[in-house]
Design a protein around this motif. Structure first.
Motif, PDB file in Angstrom:
ATOM      1  N   VAL A 154       0.845  -1.194   0.000  1.00 60.45           N
ATOM      2  CA  VAL A 154       0.000   0.000   0.000  1.00 60.45           C
ATOM      3  C   VAL A 154       0.875   1.236   0.000  1.00 60.45           C
ATOM      4  N   GLN A 155       0.475   2.221  -0.772  1.00 63.40           N
ATOM      5  CA  GLN A 155       1.176   3.500  -0.786  1.00 63.40           C
ATOM      6  C   GLN A 155       0.207   4.624  -0.486  1.00 63.40           C
ATOM      7  N   LEU A 156       0.692   5.603   0.279  1.00 64.35           N
ATOM      8  CA  LEU A 156      -0.069   6.817   0.547  1.00 64.35           C
ATOM      9  C   LEU A 156       0.704   7.982  -0.059  1.00 64.35           C
ATOM     10  N   VAL A 157       0.028   8.758  -0.883  1.00 69.73           N
ATOM     11  CA  VAL A 157       0.667   9.895  -1.540  1.00 69.73           C
ATOM     12  C   VAL A 157      -0.077  11.165  -1.157  1.00 69.73           C
ATOM     13  N   ILE A 209      -5.352  -0.070   7.217  1.00 73.74           N
ATOM     14  CA  ILE A 209      -5.936  -0.733   6.050  1.00 73.74           C
ATOM     15  C   ILE A 209      -5.880  -2.239   6.199  1.00 73.74           C
ATOM     16  N   ARG A 210      -6.995  -2.871   5.844  1.00 73.23           N
ATOM     17  CA  ARG A 210      -7.033  -4.319   5.717  1.00 73.23           C
ATOM     18  C   ARG A 210      -6.742  -4.627   4.254  1.00 73.23           C
ATOM     19  N   ASP A 218      -0.924  -0.461   9.654  1.00 74.27           N
ATOM     20  CA  ASP A 218      -0.782   0.996   9.613  1.00 74.27           C
ATOM     21  C   ASP A 218       0.199   1.394   8.521  1.00 74.27           C
ATOM     22  N   TYR A 219      -0.184   2.387   7.747  1.00 77.46           N
ATOM     23  CA  TYR A 219       0.664   2.903   6.693  1.00 77.46           C
ATOM     24  C   TYR A 219       0.803   4.420   6.846  1.00 77.46           C
ATOM     25  N   TRP A 220       1.950   4.926   6.388  1.00 74.41           N
ATOM     26  CA  TRP A 220       2.248   6.359   6.494  1.00 74.41           C
ATOM     27  C   TRP A 220       2.665   6.916   5.146  1.00 74.41           C
ATOM     28  N   GLY A 221       2.284   8.168   4.925  1.00 75.53           N
ATOM     29  CA  GLY A 221       2.777   8.875   3.763  1.00 75.53           C
ATOM     30  C   GLY A 221       4.140   9.471   4.055  1.00 75.53           C
TER      31      GLY A 221
END
Length: 121
Positions: free
Chosen positions: A2-5, A98-99, A109-112
């Motif tokens: 997963v990517q957060l931009v 995110i699942r 947990d993901y971070w930008g």
């Protein structure tokens, strides 16, 4: 993966407005929550606002000035920041829980990368 931009940071005068955006992409089955944190120089990272779908929460310092919203069709979260103050100057980070897969109930947990906001005259 997963990517957060993130996008939308910049320089603004006190009293001005900015709108931050954060788009999630990749392996996404369900987004449980999306939000924004910030970290000012010499300070710890702090929660600004979070949207868990059914509820939203804000830091006391931004209540009444910032508004968080989500567009689930676009996997995107926004932060509308009004009446900005010099003390809002910080790097703003997008966060998402995110699942990734229907196969497992695990969520991560993901971070930008962060976007700089500077409030100065």
């Amino acid at each position: 993966q997963v990517q957060l931009v993130e996008s939308g940071g910049g320089l603004v005068q006190p009293g001005g407005s900015l709108r931050l955006s954060c788009a999630a992409s990749g392996s996404i089955f369900r987004i449980n929550a999306m939000g924004w944190y910030r970290q000012a120089p010499g300070k710890e990272r702090e929660l600004v606002a979070i949207d868990s779908g059914s509820t939203t929460n804000y830091a006391d310092s931004v209540k009444g000035r910032f508004t968080i919203s989500r567009d689930d069709a676009k996997n995107t979260v926004y932060l509308q920041m009004n009446s900005l103050k010099p003390e809002d100057t910080a790097v703003y980070y997008c966060h998402a829980n995110i699942r990734p897969s229907i196969v497992t109930y695990a969520a991560y947990d993901y971070w930008g990368q962060g976007t700089q906001v500077v409030v100065s005259s």
